[in-house]
Design a protein around this motif. Structure first.
Motif, short mmCIF file in Angstrom:
data_model
loop_
_atom_site.label_atom_id
_atom_site.label_comp_id
_atom_site.label_asym_id
_atom_site.label_seq_id
_atom_site.Cartn_x
_atom_site.Cartn_y
_atom_site.Cartn_z
N LEU A 274 1.55 1.86 6.06
CA LEU A 274 1.38 0.65 5.25
C LEU A 274 1.86 -0.61 5.98
N ALA A 275 3.01 -0.52 6.65
CA ALA A 275 3.55 -1.70 7.33
C ALA A 275 2.60 -2.20 8.41
N GLU A 276 2.12 -1.29 9.23
CA GLU A 276 1.19 -1.67 10.29
C GLU A 276 -0.09 -2.28 9.71
N HIS B 236 -3.40 -7.26 8.45
CA HIS B 236 -4.07 -8.15 7.48
C HIS B 236 -3.48 -9.56 7.54
N ASP B 237 -2.16 -9.64 7.59
CA ASP B 237 -1.50 -10.95 7.63
C ASP B 237 -1.94 -11.75 8.86
N PHE C 44 -11.92 -8.30 8.11
CA PHE C 44 -12.27 -7.80 6.78
C PHE C 44 -12.02 -6.31 6.66
N ALA C 45 -12.16 -5.58 7.77
CA ALA C 45 -11.83 -4.15 7.74
C ALA C 45 -10.34 -3.97 7.46
N SER C 46 -9.51 -4.85 8.02
CA SER C 46 -8.07 -4.78 7.77
C SER C 46 -7.76 -5.06 6.31
N ARG C 47 -8.40 -6.06 5.75
CA ARG C 47 -8.20 -6.36 4.33
C ARG C 47 -8.66 -5.19 3.45
N SER D 180 -4.89 -8.11 -6.43
CA SER D 180 -3.80 -8.84 -7.07
C SER D 180 -2.44 -8.35 -6.59
N ASP D 181 -2.26 -7.04 -6.48
CA ASP D 181 -0.97 -6.51 -6.02
C ASP D 181 -0.79 -6.69 -4.52
N LEU D 182 -1.89 -6.75 -3.77
CA LEU D 182 -1.77 -7.11 -2.35
C LEU D 182 -1.20 -8.51 -2.23
N GLY D 183 -1.64 -9.40 -3.12
CA GLY D 183 -1.07 -10.75 -3.13
C GLY D 183 0.41 -10.74 -3.44
#
Length: 578
Positions: free
Chosen positions: A235-237, A242-243, A262-265, A325-328
């Motif tokens: 998850l961290a990677e 994405h960031d 977009f693949a990362s998102r 929403s939770d990604l935000g």
């Protein structure tokens, strides 16, 4: 001469013809701008920022040189609100204390919905169909819906979310438990690394990467529980990938140009949907037995269960929309705090004297040699540490404050802004306003002792014997020679007082008004904890301290969030001996 050969005058004519639209556009917008500033324009709209490209306006400059473009706008227009043309759309950009205090003081007349939708859809990938539920919510964030709103109570998502933030992130119970969970999780991470590193010097390639890797897991478990990592070990990677792509996505670069972005998102959506599915199978977010449980390992903090329950009542929000929403939420909890904590560490470790002072100040906050023995209440009262954190926020928070008028004829000074048009203000420039900030004494060469583009760890400290201390600008500042001859000035950290007095509407790392960042207290707590617990656990040294002192911010994220350190700063570290 061949009749098919163009003569020099013909080429000149073509060049003039091609450049004429650009020249006329710039001349016209320049004249409109000048008339607007003088107050002689027919319209009460703020003056436009001149541009030369028809139909494009200021869009390219704002998108691809955001810092440089806005710096020139602030320099040229000062505190005058301006109008930016972004293709067929227009937005407003404001600076200056008076304008900022106006938008903070009139929260009921303004909304943050427009750019919140941009963040949900563009940055975090909420499907447009899901976003329509948010777009249709015209009830506002207050208990009493706005006039003429017909939004059903269960679909007042912005009000419900705002209420959750206020109760869980500002309330004593929720805030306290979130902080305690972070301490537990971060102490576990530190203990594991301490065992690996041991008493001998170990080398790591970058200080910020070390802080980032240790902090993200603890922050996210404190917010979302342990199971999100059990089902998504990378998850961290995935998150930091994405960031790193966000600036590209938010500049509307098409998917086919940057498919990896977009693949990362999409990968982060997949991760969060897997966690949501597992969490729903293990724990009913509506279970009354869990009503007073502040944290459990499946959903994490109570606010995440409340958010899950909120979405249960809105069928139009798909699993992908909930994941966005939770990604935000996860992004907000990590992407600003962690770079700030990294900067704190860089500045402290790059100054051995400051390191020793911080270590001395935080020592009474620990009851043993163990990092988890930290007393957060005592730590929050350490003035030098607070000043370092505040100065880092002053220097590196570059997010845009955004508002949209929901009333006709909203006034900014003598100008009127149109409803439903975005108003932007940059925290970055307010934090560099030379008319408001203390820059120390004037040196004999005419320069300021502590310019605003440089870190000064004591900027937010007042010392009882130093009338020139404190963050706000002082009248009649002494010269450096006068300072040296003044024997009465003694700066004792134990007598220092942390303060932001005199900076209303100037020091605004959390925004302002009713929409001020609800996680501000937790963010400050976490930054202080990261610095204190790591310094307490490890001796850390830069391999090249001079290079570390020259670390620059990564301005790619300007206008999006906090600027992270650019480049790598190798370190050596070992377990601290007591």
């Amino acid at each position: 001469m061949d009749q098919g050969t163009l003569t020099t005058p013909s080429w000149l004519t073509i060049a003039v013809f091609l450049l004429l639209p650009f020249s006329l556009t710039y001349t016209a917008t320049l004249c409109l701008s000048a008339l607007g500033i003088r107050g002689t324009a027919i319209s009460e709209d703020p003056p436009p920022v001149p541009y030369c490209t028809p139909f494009v306006g200021n869009a390219l400059a704002l998108a691809f040189d955001t810092l440089g473009f806005l710096s020139s706008v602030v320099k040229d227009f000062g505190n005058v609100p301006v109008r930016l043309a972004l293709g067929s759309e227009k937005i407003y950009f404001i600076s200056g204390t008076e304008n900022l205090q106006t938008i903070f003081g009139k929260s009921r007349d303004l909304s943050t919905k427009a750019l919140a939708l941009v963040a949900l859809v563009s940055a975090h990938g909420m499907p447009p169909a899901d976003a329509k539920v948010y777009e249709a919510d015209n009830s506002g964030i207050h208990l009493k819906p706005l006039p003429r709103s017909s939004t059903p109570p269960e679909k007042r998502l912005r009000f419900i979310s705002h209420h959750h933030f206020q109760s869980e992130l500002l309330g004593e119970a929720g805030l306290g438990e979130l902080s305690r969970q972070f301490i537990r999780q971060f102490a576990t991470r530190i203990s594991e690394r301490s065992q690996e590193i041991g008493d001998q010097w170990s080398h790591l390639p970058d200080l910020y990467d070390f802080v980032k890797s240790e902090t993200f897991v603890a922050t996210t478990i404190a917010l979302c529980g342990e199971h999100i990592f059990k089902i998504n070990p990378n998850l961290a990677e995935d998150f930091w990938s994405h960031d790193s792509w966000l600036p590209c996505i938010l500049r509307k670069v098409p998917r086919w140009v940057v498919p990896r972005a977009f693949a990362s998102r999409d990968k982060n959506h997949e991760n969060i949907m897997k966690w949501h599915k597992l969490a729903r199978e293990l724990v009913d977010c509506s279970d009354e037995k869990l009503k007073d449980v502040l944290w459990e390992p499946v959903w994490g903090a109570r606010i995440m269960r409340k958010r899950a329950e909120m979405y249960k009542h809105v069928e139009e929000i798909s699993p992908a929309g909930r994941a966005a929403s939770d990604l935000g939420m996860i992004w907000a909890a990590n992407a600003n705090i962690i770079p700030s904590a990294g900067w704190c560490f860089i500045h402290i470790i790059a100054d051995p004297t400051l390191t020793a002072r911080i270590l001395e100040e935080i020592s009474p906050c620990f009851s043993s040699h163990l990092p988890e023995s930290v007393d957060l209440d005592k730590l929050s009262g350490c003035p030098l540490l607070q000043s370092v954190v505040a100065e880092v926020l002053r220097l590196n928070v570059a997010v845009m404050i955004n508002r949209t008028s929901i009333v006709p004829n909203f006034k900014l000074g003598k100008w009127t802004v149109q409803p439903d048009k975005i108003i932007l203000a940059s925290i970055y420039f307010s934090h560099r306003d030379k008319g408001c900030w203390n820059t120390g004494r004037k040196l004999d060469n005419g320069q300021q002792e502590h310019p605003l583009d440089k870190f000064w760890g004591e900027r937010f400290l007042e010392y009882p014997n130093d009338p020139y201390s404190g963050p706000s600008k002082k009248n009649g500042m002494a010269t450096f020679s006068e300072k040296l001859s003044n024997k009465s000035i003694v700066r004792n950290d134990k007598e220092a007082n942390f303060t932001t007095r005199g900076l209303k509407g100037v020091y605004i790392p959390w925004g302002g008004g009713a929409n001020m960042c609800p996680g501000r207290y937790y963010a400050k707590y976490e930054m202080c904890l990261v610095v204190a617990m790591l310094i307490w656990a490890f001796e850390i040294e830069f391999l090249d301290i001079e290079a570390a002192r020259k670390t620059k911010p990564n301005t790619a994220a300007f206008a999006i969030g906090t600027l992270a350190p650019a480049g790598k700063n190798p370190i050596r570290l070992r377990r601290r001996k007591f």
